[in-house]
Design a protein around this motif. Structure first.
Motif, mmCIF file in Angstrom:
data_model
loop_
_atom_site.group_PDB
_atom_site.id
_atom_site.type_symbol
_atom_site.label_atom_id
_atom_site.label_comp_id
_atom_site.label_asym_id
_atom_site.label_seq_id
_atom_site.Cartn_x
_atom_site.Cartn_y
_atom_site.Cartn_z
ATOM 1 N N SER A 51 0.807 -1.211 0.000
ATOM 2 C CA SER A 51 0.000 0.000 0.000
ATOM 3 C C SER A 51 0.840 1.261 0.000
ATOM 4 O O SER A 51 0.306 2.347 -0.202
ATOM 5 C CB SER A 51 -0.925 0.006 1.227
ATOM 6 N N ASN A 52 2.177 1.125 0.230
ATOM 7 C CA ASN A 52 3.007 2.320 0.222
ATOM 8 C C ASN A 52 3.597 2.596 -1.155
ATOM 9 O O ASN A 52 4.532 3.371 -1.291
ATOM 10 C CB ASN A 52 4.138 2.192 1.246
ATOM 11 N N GLN A 53 3.078 1.934 -2.208
ATOM 12 C CA GLN A 53 3.535 2.194 -3.562
ATOM 13 C C GLN A 53 3.144 3.615 -3.971
ATOM 14 O O GLN A 53 2.025 4.062 -3.758
ATOM 15 C CB GLN A 53 2.921 1.178 -4.528
ATOM 16 N N LEU A 54 4.093 4.351 -4.541
ATOM 17 C CA LEU A 54 3.896 5.755 -4.875
ATOM 18 C C LEU A 54 2.953 5.892 -6.063
ATOM 19 O O LEU A 54 3.179 5.325 -7.130
ATOM 20 C CB LEU A 54 5.246 6.408 -5.188
ATOM 21 N N LEU A 55 1.855 6.634 -5.850
ATOM 22 C CA LEU A 55 0.905 6.933 -6.916
ATOM 23 C C LEU A 55 1.150 8.366 -7.378
ATOM 24 O O LEU A 55 1.029 9.314 -6.601
ATOM 25 C CB LEU A 55 -0.526 6.762 -6.413
ATOM 26 N N ILE A 56 1.510 8.544 -8.658
ATOM 27 C CA ILE A 56 1.879 9.859 -9.187
ATOM 28 C C ILE A 56 0.625 10.550 -9.729
ATOM 29 O O ILE A 56 -0.055 10.018 -10.617
ATOM 30 C CB ILE A 56 2.925 9.720 -10.303
ATOM 31 N N PRO A 57 0.289 11.750 -9.214
ATOM 32 C CA PRO A 57 -0.894 12.485 -9.710
ATOM 33 C C PRO A 57 -0.690 12.981 -11.137
ATOM 34 O O PRO A 57 0.423 12.981 -11.677
ATOM 35 C CB PRO A 57 -1.027 13.643 -8.724
ATOM 36 N N ALA A 58 -1.792 13.448 -11.725
ATOM 37 C CA ALA A 58 -1.744 13.895 -13.123
ATOM 38 C C ALA A 58 -0.879 15.139 -13.292
ATOM 39 O O ALA A 58 -0.127 15.261 -14.272
ATOM 40 C CB ALA A 58 -3.163 14.156 -13.630
ATOM 41 N N TYR A 59 -0.952 16.086 -12.325
ATOM 42 C CA TYR A 59 -0.170 17.314 -12.496
ATOM 43 C C TYR A 59 1.330 17.042 -12.397
ATOM 44 O O TYR A 59 2.145 17.742 -13.015
ATOM 45 C CB TYR A 59 -0.604 18.360 -11.469
ATOM 46 N N VAL A 60 1.723 16.021 -11.649
ATOM 47 C CA VAL A 60 3.138 15.674 -11.562
ATOM 48 C C VAL A 60 3.594 15.031 -12.872
ATOM 49 O O VAL A 60 4.705 15.288 -13.351
ATOM 50 C CB VAL A 60 3.388 14.732 -10.376
ATOM 51 N N ARG A 61 2.738 14.214 -13.459
ATOM 52 C CA ARG A 61 3.087 13.629 -14.755
ATOM 53 C C ARG A 61 3.240 14.705 -15.814
ATOM 54 O O ARG A 61 4.123 14.626 -16.677
ATOM 55 C CB ARG A 61 2.013 12.618 -15.167
ATOM 56 N N GLU A 62 2.379 15.712 -15.763
ATOM 57 C CA GLU A 62 2.502 16.824 -16.708
ATOM 58 C C GLU A 62 3.806 17.581 -16.491
ATOM 59 O O GLU A 62 4.466 18.000 -17.460
ATOM 60 C CB GLU A 62 1.309 17.779 -16.537
ATOM 61 N N LEU A 63 4.202 17.736 -15.234
ATOM 62 C CA LEU A 63 5.462 18.405 -14.934
ATOM 63 C C LEU A 63 6.655 17.587 -15.438
ATOM 64 O O LEU A 63 7.651 18.158 -15.924
ATOM 65 C CB LEU A 63 5.572 18.628 -13.425
ATOM 66 N N ILE A 64 6.563 16.274 -15.344
ATOM 67 C CA ILE A 64 7.631 15.421 -15.876
ATOM 68 C C ILE A 64 7.730 15.566 -17.381
ATOM 69 O O ILE A 64 8.831 15.641 -17.960
ATOM 70 C CB ILE A 64 7.374 13.955 -15.479
#
Length: 599
Positions: A51-64
């Motif tokens: 359950s501690n797997q990092l879930l990346i939000p959409a705005y962070v993906r856009e920043l990447i």
């Protein structure tokens, strides 16, 4: 079948004298019908990701995505302005990702609970000793390159370990044993057969999460057997009783090895063997042991000085053997079969009782006293004259040396110690065993307790405090001030993983002076402050009251009262004698030291 255990020592020596046993032709890769049916009917679940797997939000993906585009533009133009924009996006993305990781980790910590074993898995990962995989070195100096070579090397090493010691030089003694072994067994009535209901009851007493033996049959598989299979199994067990013969397939143990801490990992002797026996063999032993235990207790075969492997005894109180074989498993590889030529099978249910019977007639003297716990033996004497005490002790050791030689038992001189408990500075003469001096020491560790020559418990408490500090550092992510674990879970971790370390033996060391016991009390107080995140002005007394945690002195009093309450009606007279109101001999209390009874 009961006559197998009538003369266990003679029968054990008969087995020890066998040296040319050929391994049975067994297929180690076979898959019996029972285990095959169990595996085929098992529902294979998909792996649950943590359950501690990092879930990346959409705005962070856009920043990447923006960062990658700017990096491509800068690599094409090499303009300083593009480089500056790329650096800003990189550092901004790092800070955001670090914040997400911390938030995800805190949420995972807060979600740990005992209901789904998530807390258990987390604590195991924190306390697990992570060691880099190493290879094994052969006797010729080369290295093992595969699991198969490791398994064969371990098998070769254990084959030397499982060999008997040199025969005794006492020819008359050996002839007496041989004549007893070659004589016919006395006639006896047929034993009462087992019933299918009794077999099922014994199967239900086995824990479900034990590793299977070479037959891959577990207690959970055995519980699912139909009635007809139970009837067939009962016929087999009754045939074993009637014929006094245990099937060869039930005498093969599968051995896995785990590294010993602090030992060189490239040497086979640095690994501890763990034997996995067939389930039905353990079932047969457990049912037979239930019958003979009453005979052993009624005839008082095991001496009162043996506190190991017996019910209601603890550290604080202080055809079966023939044709045995083993195989070593490393990874997915299994070595060839090798015979066990000495000792009782490790992990077997009846092995401890057979060991106690085998060593039950060790010589004793009227001047000395003994205390045994399994294969650990203590010989002690109370005498003001050190020279006379050493003489009495040496006489006892001489008798033991002859007994060990006759029965082919080897003593580990490297682990033996000679200690004198006294407040004087006098010199004590050395003592010898097998013409080798037993090294003298100012402290000795016995059954998890470190005893110094003045019995102050200072060294024992110091070592426990160091161990507690290391364990608390390993659990800091779960019980630290900044940990998001709830208070109830933190207290549970303290009571189950930290408190038992110092609680062991508190009936004895709890009577030490306050300057020593305060070291453990200080650890508990700082741990409670860390767990609760209490500010400095909150007193330790308040923390103990609010959390309903007893102080070290209160724990010592309660533990000794509970310990003493079980002494009155104990079956062992030596344990009942501990309930006396005074110390034997009424010795003076020196250095203002408290006795345990003062608790």
């Amino acid at each position: 079948m009961l006559n197998i255990f009538k003369e266990p020592k003679h029968r054990l020596n008969k087995f020890l004298s066998a040296t040319n046993i050929a391994p049975p032709q067994l297929n180690l890769d076979y898959n019996p019908e029972l285990s095959s049916a169990a595996w085929n009917s098992t529902v294979h679940r998909k792996k649950n990701y943590s359950s501690n797997q990092l879930l990346i939000p959409a705005y962070v993906r856009e920043l990447i995505t923006q960062k990658r585009r700017v990096r491509v533009r800068w690599q094409r133009t090499r303009l300083p302005s593009d480089k500056s924009i790329y650096n800003k996006l990189t550092w901004s993305l790092k800070r955001i990702l670090q914040h997400l990781r911390n938030e995800s980790f805190n949420n995972w910590i807060a979600s740990l609970t005992t209901r789904d074993n998530s807390l258990l898995r987390a604590t195991r990962n924190c306390l697990k000793q992570k060691s880099a995989p190493t290879s094994l070195k052969k006797s010729d100096g080369t290295w093992c390159k595969s699991d198969k070579e490791k398994a064969e090397l371990f098998c070769s090493h254990l084959s030397e370990v499982f060999k008997p010691h040199q025969p005794t030089s006492n020819v008359t003694f050996s002839e007496t044993i041989e004549n007893s072994l070659n004589s016919a067994l006395p006639l006896y009535l047929a034993p009462k057969p087992f019933s299918p209901g009794a077999v099922l009851r014994f199967i239900n007493t086995f824990p479900l999460k034990k590793s299977p033996g070479i037959d891959l049959i577990t207690a959970e598989v055995a519980r699912q057997l139909p009635k007809m299979a139970l009837i067939h199994l009962t016929h087999i067990l009754n045939s074993i009783l009637r014929l006094s013969y245990l099937p060869i397939q039930w005498k093969v143990s599968l051995i896995i090895l785990i590294p010993k801490p602090g030992k060189p990992p490239d040497t086979p002797s640095s690994y501890r063997p763990i034997s996995l026996l067939p389930f039905f063999a353990k079932l047969c032993e457990k049912m037979i042991l239930k019958r003979i235990s009453n005979i052993i207790n009624d005839k008082k075969i095991i001496p009162c000085t043996q506190f190991g492997f017996q019910d209601k005894h603890s550290t604080i109180h202080q055809s079966y053997l023939e044709d045995r074989f083993f195989a070593v498993k490393v990874g997915s590889e299994i070595s060839n079969l090798a015979p066990i030529l000495a000792g009782v099978p490790q992990g077997a249910i009846s092995s401890p009782i057979l060991f106690n019977i085998y060593t039950s007639d060790q010589p004793t003297t009227s001047q000395t006293s003994v205390a045994d716990f399994a294969d650990d033996k203590v010989i002690y004497i109370s005498e003001k004259n050190p020279f006379l005490a050493s003489q009495y002790l040496q006489n006892h050791l001489n008798l033991l040396s002859d007994w060990y030689s006759n029965w082919r038992i080897k003593i580990n001189n490297g682990k033996s110690s000679h200690i004198t408990f006294t407040l004087k500075q006098s010199t004590v003469p050395p003592v010898y065993l097998n013409n080798k001096v037993i090294p003298s020491s100012s402290n000795v560790k016995y059954l998890g307790l470190t005893l110094d020559k003045r019995l102050t418990w200072a060294l024992h408490i110091k070592q426990k405090r160091l161990l507690l500090n290391a364990r608390r550092r390993a659990l800091f992510l779960l019980i630290g001030r900044q940990a998001k674990t709830d208070l109830k879970t933190k207290l549970l971790l303290y009571k189950t993983l930290l408190k038992p370390i110092w609680l062991y033996g508190i009936q004895l060391w709890g009577a030490a002076k306050k300057s020593n016991t305060y070291k453990i009390q200080a650890f508990q107080s700082t741990s409670l402050q860390m767990i609760t995140g209490a500010p400095p002005y909150v007193s330790n007394h308040t923390l103990h009251l609010d959390l309903k945690i007893l102080t070290i002195h209160e724990e010592a009093k309660n533990a000794y009262r509970l310990f003493r309450a079980h002494l009155t009606n104990h079956s062992n007279p030596l344990i009942r004698a501990l309930n006396s109101n005074s110390i034997p001999g009424n010795p003076p209390s020196r250095l203002k030291r408290n006795w345990n009874r003062d608790l």
